[in-house]
Write a protein that holds these residues in place. Structure first.
Motif, short mmCIF file in Angstrom:
data_model
loop_
_atom_site.label_atom_id
_atom_site.label_comp_id
_atom_site.label_asym_id
_atom_site.label_seq_id
_atom_site.Cartn_x
_atom_site.Cartn_y
_atom_site.Cartn_z
N ALA A 129 0.82 -1.21 0.00
CA ALA A 129 0.00 0.00 0.00
C ALA A 129 0.86 1.26 0.00
CB ALA A 129 -0.92 0.01 1.22
N ASN A 130 2.06 1.17 0.57
CA ASN A 130 3.00 2.29 0.57
C ASN A 130 3.92 2.26 -0.66
OD1 ASN A 130 2.95 4.07 3.15
ND2 ASN A 130 2.57 1.99 3.90
N ARG A 131 3.59 1.39 -1.63
CA ARG A 131 4.32 1.29 -2.89
C ARG A 131 5.80 0.93 -2.70
NH1 ARG A 131 0.80 5.20 -2.92
NH2 ARG A 131 2.23 6.87 -2.39
N ILE A 132 6.05 0.00 -1.78
CA ILE A 132 7.42 -0.43 -1.51
C ILE A 132 7.69 -1.83 -2.06
CG2 ILE A 132 9.08 -0.92 0.35
CD1 ILE A 132 7.59 1.24 1.99
N VAL A 133 6.68 -2.72 -2.04
CA VAL A 133 6.81 -4.05 -2.65
C VAL A 133 5.62 -4.30 -3.55
CG1 VAL A 133 8.10 -4.95 -0.65
CG2 VAL A 133 5.62 -5.29 -0.79
N LYS A 134 5.74 -5.27 -4.44
CA LYS A 134 4.64 -5.63 -5.34
C LYS A 134 3.58 -6.45 -4.60
CE LYS A 134 7.52 -5.61 -9.47
NZ LYS A 134 8.06 -6.39 -10.61
N ALA A 135 2.39 -6.49 -5.17
CA ALA A 135 1.26 -7.17 -4.52
C ALA A 135 1.49 -8.66 -4.37
CB ALA A 135 -0.02 -6.91 -5.31
N ASP A 136 2.26 -9.26 -5.29
CA ASP A 136 2.48 -10.70 -5.21
C ASP A 136 3.79 -11.06 -4.51
OD1 ASP A 136 4.17 -9.74 -7.14
OD2 ASP A 136 3.69 -11.27 -8.64
N ALA A 137 4.47 -10.08 -3.95
CA ALA A 137 5.73 -10.36 -3.25
C ALA A 137 5.45 -11.21 -2.01
CB ALA A 137 6.41 -9.06 -2.84
N VAL A 138 6.23 -12.27 -1.85
CA VAL A 138 6.08 -13.14 -0.69
C VAL A 138 6.97 -12.60 0.43
CG1 VAL A 138 6.40 -15.46 0.22
CG2 VAL A 138 5.58 -15.14 -2.14
N ILE A 139 6.34 -12.26 1.54
CA ILE A 139 7.09 -11.71 2.67
C ILE A 139 7.24 -12.80 3.73
CG2 ILE A 139 7.05 -9.99 4.53
CD1 ILE A 139 7.63 -8.85 1.73
N ASN A 140 8.49 -13.06 4.11
CA ASN A 140 8.79 -14.06 5.13
C ASN A 140 10.08 -13.66 5.84
OD1 ASN A 140 10.94 -14.88 3.44
ND2 ASN A 140 9.59 -16.31 2.35
N ALA A 141 10.62 -14.57 6.64
CA ALA A 141 11.81 -14.25 7.43
C ALA A 141 13.03 -13.97 6.57
CB ALA A 141 12.11 -15.40 8.39
N ASN A 142 13.05 -14.49 5.33
CA ASN A 142 14.18 -14.25 4.43
C ASN A 142 14.02 -12.95 3.64
OD1 ASN A 142 15.59 -16.65 5.11
ND2 ASN A 142 14.23 -17.82 3.78
N THR A 143 12.81 -12.69 3.17
CA THR A 143 12.61 -11.54 2.28
C THR A 143 12.38 -10.22 3.01
OG1 THR A 143 10.23 -12.02 2.10
CG2 THR A 143 11.69 -13.00 0.44
N LEU A 144 11.76 -10.28 4.18
CA LEU A 144 11.42 -9.03 4.88
C LEU A 144 12.65 -8.19 5.25
CD1 LEU A 144 9.21 -7.21 6.00
CD2 LEU A 144 9.25 -8.55 8.11
N PRO A 145 13.72 -8.78 5.80
CA PRO A 145 14.88 -7.96 6.14
C PRO A 145 15.55 -7.32 4.93
CG PRO A 145 14.97 -10.07 7.27
CD PRO A 145 13.89 -10.17 6.25
N ARG A 146 15.29 -7.85 3.73
CA ARG A 146 15.92 -7.32 2.52
C ARG A 146 15.17 -6.13 1.93
NH1 ARG A 146 16.56 -13.17 -0.37
NH2 ARG A 146 17.95 -14.13 1.16
N VAL A 147 13.97 -5.87 2.43
CA VAL A 147 13.18 -4.74 1.91
C VAL A 147 13.85 -3.45 2.34
CG1 VAL A 147 10.96 -3.54 2.04
CG2 VAL A 147 11.03 -6.06 1.96
N VAL A 148 14.14 -2.59 1.37
CA VAL A 148 14.78 -1.30 1.65
C VAL A 148 13.69 -0.24 1.76
CG1 VAL A 148 16.41 0.44 0.84
CG2 VAL A 148 16.87 -1.99 0.42
#
Length: 199
Positions: free
Chosen positions: A161-180
């Motif tokens: 909603a804040n236009r930081i990741v795509k709607a189909d992005a899978v957020i988990n313990a590996n991907t979340l810390p990589r979000v800038v």
């Protein structure tokens, strides 16, 4: 009889000086001391159990340490948000014209400088903070009632909603810390270790 006024004057000075010394209005300093020793216990509450401590030991670091298993996407997170978050934060997390929300808005433009309000997208430096805060304190009336998958999903929804990741992005313990996060560049790490460099 010229000595009488002199004697009377000296006597007056002596008497008034004695009275002032005896009945001085100046406060007398008294050292403060405890008259009753502190008890070893106040007999309030009880010691927390290991299970209770473990249930609250759920902090998540910016690098992702502490994130549990599970995952979610913005698509599933939208359903969770509308069901359990919208009553306080609005239908989409954005400000609504003419509506006074009981909780802060969570979504706005991602501009840090000149922002009108602080939101996840334009102020928070770490994406992992979203997961940590939602899991620990939300929903307001029932904190820690969401499953890990629901928290990941809501986190994904808010990031999308804040236009930081795509709607189909899978957020988990590996991907979340990589979000800038957009605001990350405006923060400076506190690398002080204590000692002379701490001012």
């Amino acid at each position: 009889m010229t000595w009488l006024p002199v004697v009377a004057g000296l006597l007056w000075v002596f008497v008034t000086g004695f009275i002032e010394d005896t009945y001085s209005t100046e406060p007398v300093a008294t050292p403060l001391t405890d008259t009753v020793p502190w008890p070893t216990t106040f007999n309030l509450g009880r010691a927390a159990t290991a299970a209770e401590i473990k249930s609250w030991d759920i902090d998540v670091s910016p690098n992702g340490r502490g994130l549990p298993a599970g995952q979610g996407t913005a698509i599933t997170g939208k359903i969770v948000y509308q069901t359990k978050c919208a009553a306080c934060h609005g239908k989409t997390g954005e400000a609504e014209a003419g509506v006074k929300l009981p909780a802060p808005v969570l979504v706005s433009d991602t501009v840090f400088v000149g922002r009108k309000t602080n939101t996840i997208g334009n102020y928070w430096p770490y994406a992992t903070t979203i997961f940590d805060y939602v899991r620990r304190a939300m929903p307001y009336h029932a904190p820690q009632s969401l499953t890990n998958n629901e928290v990941y999903a809501v986190t994904a929804y808010l990031l999308n909603a804040n236009r930081i990741v795509k709607a189909d992005a899978v957020i988990n313990a590996n991907t979340l810390p990589r979000v800038v996060m957009p605001a990350r560049k405006y923060y400076v790490d506190d690398d002080r270790k204590g000692g002379a460099e701490v001012k």
